[in-house]
Design a protein around this motif. Structure first.
Motif, PDB file in Angstrom:
ATOM      1  N   LYS A 234      47.184  30.410  38.017  1.00 65.16           N
ATOM      2  CA  LYS A 234      46.820  31.739  38.504  1.00 65.16           C
ATOM      3  C   LYS A 234      47.170  31.807  39.987  1.00 65.16           C
ATOM      4  O   LYS A 234      46.505  31.201  40.821  1.00 65.16           O
ATOM      5  CB  LYS A 234      45.326  32.005  38.320  1.00 65.16           C
ATOM      6  CG  LYS A 234      44.831  31.848  36.881  1.00 65.16           C
ATOM      7  CD  LYS A 234      45.240  33.015  36.016  1.00 65.16           C
ATOM      8  CE  LYS A 234      44.601  32.902  34.637  1.00 65.16           C
ATOM      9  NZ  LYS A 234      45.036  33.958  33.722  1.00 65.16           N
ATOM     10  N   THR A 235      48.200  32.527  40.325  1.00 63.63           N
ATOM     11  CA  THR A 235      48.719  32.464  41.691  1.00 63.63           C
ATOM     12  C   THR A 235      48.222  33.599  42.582  1.00 63.63           C
ATOM     13  O   THR A 235      48.333  33.539  43.788  1.00 63.63           O
ATOM     14  CB  THR A 235      50.255  32.525  41.661  1.00 63.63           C
ATOM     15  OG1 THR A 235      50.656  33.748  41.028  1.00 63.63           O
ATOM     16  CG2 THR A 235      50.819  31.359  40.890  1.00 63.63           C
ATOM     17  N   GLY A 236      47.692  34.641  42.000  1.00 66.74           N
ATOM     18  CA  GLY A 236      47.259  35.789  42.789  1.00 66.74           C
ATOM     19  C   GLY A 236      48.315  36.890  42.713  1.00 66.74           C
ATOM     20  O   GLY A 236      49.186  36.851  41.852  1.00 66.74           O
ATOM     21  N   GLY A 241      37.031  39.487  50.177  1.00 59.92           N
ATOM     22  CA  GLY A 241      36.378  40.266  51.219  1.00 59.92           C
ATOM     23  C   GLY A 241      35.025  40.729  50.717  1.00 59.92           C
ATOM     24  O   GLY A 241      34.617  40.409  49.602  1.00 59.92           O
ATOM     25  N   ASN A 242      34.328  41.466  51.550  1.00 60.87           N
ATOM     26  CA  ASN A 242      32.997  41.954  51.183  1.00 60.87           C
ATOM     27  C   ASN A 242      33.101  43.421  50.769  1.00 60.87           C
ATOM     28  O   ASN A 242      33.560  44.246  51.554  1.00 60.87           O
ATOM     29  CB  ASN A 242      32.042  41.806  52.369  1.00 60.87           C
ATOM     30  CG  ASN A 242      30.593  41.965  51.969  1.00 60.87           C
ATOM     31  OD1 ASN A 242      30.259  42.821  51.154  1.00 60.87           O
ATOM     32  ND2 ASN A 242      29.723  41.150  52.529  1.00 60.87           N
ATOM     33  N   LYS A 284      38.582  40.676  40.457  1.00 59.71           N
ATOM     34  CA  LYS A 284      39.436  39.529  40.127  1.00 59.71           C
ATOM     35  C   LYS A 284      38.873  38.238  40.726  1.00 59.71           C
ATOM     36  O   LYS A 284      38.854  37.192  40.071  1.00 59.71           O
ATOM     37  CB  LYS A 284      40.856  39.789  40.641  1.00 59.71           C
ATOM     38  CG  LYS A 284      41.927  38.891  40.055  1.00 59.71           C
ATOM     39  CD  LYS A 284      43.310  39.387  40.479  1.00 59.71           C
ATOM     40  CE  LYS A 284      44.417  38.497  39.955  1.00 59.71           C
ATOM     41  NZ  LYS A 284      45.751  38.984  40.390  1.00 59.71           N
ATOM     42  N   ALA A 285      38.409  38.279  41.983  1.00 56.89           N
ATOM     43  CA  ALA A 285      37.847  37.093  42.638  1.00 56.89           C
ATOM     44  C   ALA A 285      36.592  36.615  41.918  1.00 56.89           C
ATOM     45  O   ALA A 285      36.371  35.410  41.756  1.00 56.89           O
ATOM     46  CB  ALA A 285      37.543  37.390  44.106  1.00 56.89           C
ATOM     47  N   ASN A 290      34.978  32.768  40.515  1.00 54.34           N
ATOM     48  CA  ASN A 290      33.512  32.749  40.478  1.00 54.34           C
ATOM     49  C   ASN A 290      32.962  32.898  41.902  1.00 54.34           C
ATOM     50  O   ASN A 290      32.047  32.196  42.321  1.00 54.34           O
ATOM     51  CB  ASN A 290      32.993  31.462  39.833  1.00 54.34           C
ATOM     52  CG  ASN A 290      31.508  31.534  39.513  1.00 54.34           C
ATOM     53  OD1 ASN A 290      30.972  32.620  39.273  1.00 54.34           O
ATOM     54  ND2 ASN A 290      30.834  30.400  39.547  1.00 54.34           N
ATOM     55  N   TRP A 291      33.564  33.841  42.636  1.00 55.05           N
ATOM     56  CA  TRP A 291      33.248  33.996  44.060  1.00 55.05           C
ATOM     57  C   TRP A 291      32.812  35.429  44.363  1.00 55.05           C
ATOM     58  O   TRP A 291      33.384  36.391  43.859  1.00 55.05           O
ATOM     59  CB  TRP A 291      34.478  33.673  44.913  1.00 55.05           C
ATOM     60  CG  TRP A 291      34.245  33.909  46.387  1.00 55.05           C
ATOM     61  CD1 TRP A 291      33.761  33.016  47.297  1.00 55.05           C
ATOM     62  CD2 TRP A 291      34.477  35.133  47.118  1.00 55.05           C
ATOM     63  NE1 TRP A 291      33.673  33.598  48.541  1.00 55.05           N
ATOM     64  CE2 TRP A 291      34.097  34.892  48.453  1.00 55.05           C
ATOM     65  CE3 TRP A 291      34.947  36.397  46.761  1.00 55.05           C
ATOM     66  CZ2 TRP A 291      34.194  35.868  49.447  1.00 55.05           C
ATOM     67  CZ3 TRP A 291      35.032  37.382  47.743  1.00 55.05           C
ATOM     68  CH2 TRP A 291      34.657  37.109  49.070  1.00 55.05           C
ATOM     69  N   GLN A 292      31.801  35.529  45.200  1.00 51.95           N
ATOM     70  CA  GLN A 292      31.467  36.788  45.858  1.00 51.95           C
ATOM     71  C   GLN A 292      30.690  36.455  47.117  1.00 51.95           C
ATOM     72  O   GLN A 292      30.027  35.414  47.187  1.00 51.95           O
ATOM     73  CB  GLN A 292      30.703  37.736  44.945  1.00 51.95           C
ATOM     74  CG  GLN A 292      29.364  37.234  44.460  1.00 51.95           C
ATOM     75  CD  GLN A 292      28.695  38.250  43.543  1.00 51.95           C
ATOM     76  OE1 GLN A 292      29.116  39.403  43.449  1.00 51.95           O
ATOM     77  NE2 GLN A 292      27.646  37.827  42.866  1.00 51.95           N
TER      78      GLN A 292
END
Length: 316
Positions: A234-236, A241-242, A284-285, A290-292
């Motif tokens: 998965k390359t992006g 960001g918030n 997507k993030a 598994n990020w926020q």
């Protein structure tokens, strides 16, 4: 955790220095490369002398021959004041710099992450911005050297992946703030904090209704390292960001309140091509990494104010 040899270009800058600290703390062997145009040795002072940290003065527009396992490409001035100072050099840093670090990654078979930017979306017509949005950028505008340089770098990363089977990662960074920001970089958080601490008028451009989202640096570095660690193909690109959105006037009022400043708010004309709104869609993030972000704006601002307060006392 397996120890890796990691190259961080722009490693003495705002984001780079925080990343170097995190990597060193985890036991990796870190090579920090910077030409010190906007970066500072003071940002990595606590790392100097550590056996797993090395600092090198080098400009990424020239090739670099080292042996590493991973590369984080963060080299490029990121604030309008600095990237508009020498727009040709800014474009070279993004484009020639990408070619050089990609060539290095190809030679040593390293995984490489590109610190791209929300600026690739320009002044967006859709809100919030998902990774599928292709942007609205003025190629002749004062911000184009940065916007288009970063867009071209993304293209180069994609083409190196397709043509040379390189393991790439591309993350689009939205407004980030925190300690180690340059006090004169022209970005709203550092500008407002310095003005408030000095009880000087706080300068708003336009009517202050334009919006931004502000991500605290520790959260951003979490996302960046999660992106590099991703083993799947998965390359992006991935927005990091918030998604909490504030008007510039709200930000100014919060900073005045947190500093107890006597500053008054003043208004100036909005610069050309300044986006009226900027906010990431981080769906997507959340799914992929598994990020926020977890740091609330008031909490992050308090830490950043404390940093600048100390910095201003030291500089007199």
């Amino acid at each position: 955790m397996e120890q890796k040899k990691v190259l961080v270009t722009g490693g003495a800058g705002f984001l780079g220095s925080h990343l170097c600290q995190r990597l060193v703390d985890q036991g990796h062997d870190v090579l920090c490369v910077d030409n010190f145009f906007t970066g500072s040795k003071n940002n990595v002072l606590s790392l100097l002398g550590k056996p797993n940290f090395e600092l090198m003065r080098h400009d990424v527009t020239f090739p670099l021959y080292v042996e590493v396992d991973q590369i984080y490409n963060l080299a490029c001035p990121a604030s309008p004041v600095h990237y508009q100072f020498d727009p040709v050099q800014t474009t070279k840093t993004s484009v020639h710099g990408a070619i050089n670090v990609l060539g290095l990654a190809k030679r040593v078979k390293a995984r490489i992450l590109q610190a791209s930017t929300s600026e690739v979306y320009g002044d967006p017509e859709i809100h919030p911005q998902p990774e599928t949005y292709r942007g609205r950028v003025n190629t002749f505008g004062p911000r184009a050297c940065y916007d288009e340089g970063k867009r071209c770098a993304e293209t180069l990363f994609h083409d190196y992946e397709q043509q040379h089977d390189l393991s790439i990662r591309v993350m689009r960074i939205f407004n980030t703030y925190g300690p180690h920001m340059h006090p004169n970089d022209g970005r709203v958080v550092s500008n407002f904090i310095v003005q408030a601490l000095k009880n000087e008028p706080i300068t708003l451009y336009g009517d202050g209704s334009q919006t931004r989202s502000f991500c605290y640096v520790d959260d951003l570095i979490d996302g960046m390292m999660a992106m590099m660690a991703l083993e799947e193909d998965k390359t992006g690109p991935v927005n990091v960001g918030n998604p909490d959105e504030y008007s510039i006037r709200e930000l100014a009022e919060k900073i005045v309140a947190l500093t107890g400043s006597k500053s008054e708010i003043t208004y100036r004309p909005l610069p050309q091509d300044d986006p009226t709104q900027r906010c990431p869609d981080i769906t997507k993030a959340k799914k992929l990494l598994n990020w926020q972000p977890s740091t609330k704006l008031e909490e992050g601002l308090a830490k950043t104010i404390s940093y600048f307060d100390q910095l201003l006392k030291i500089s007199g």
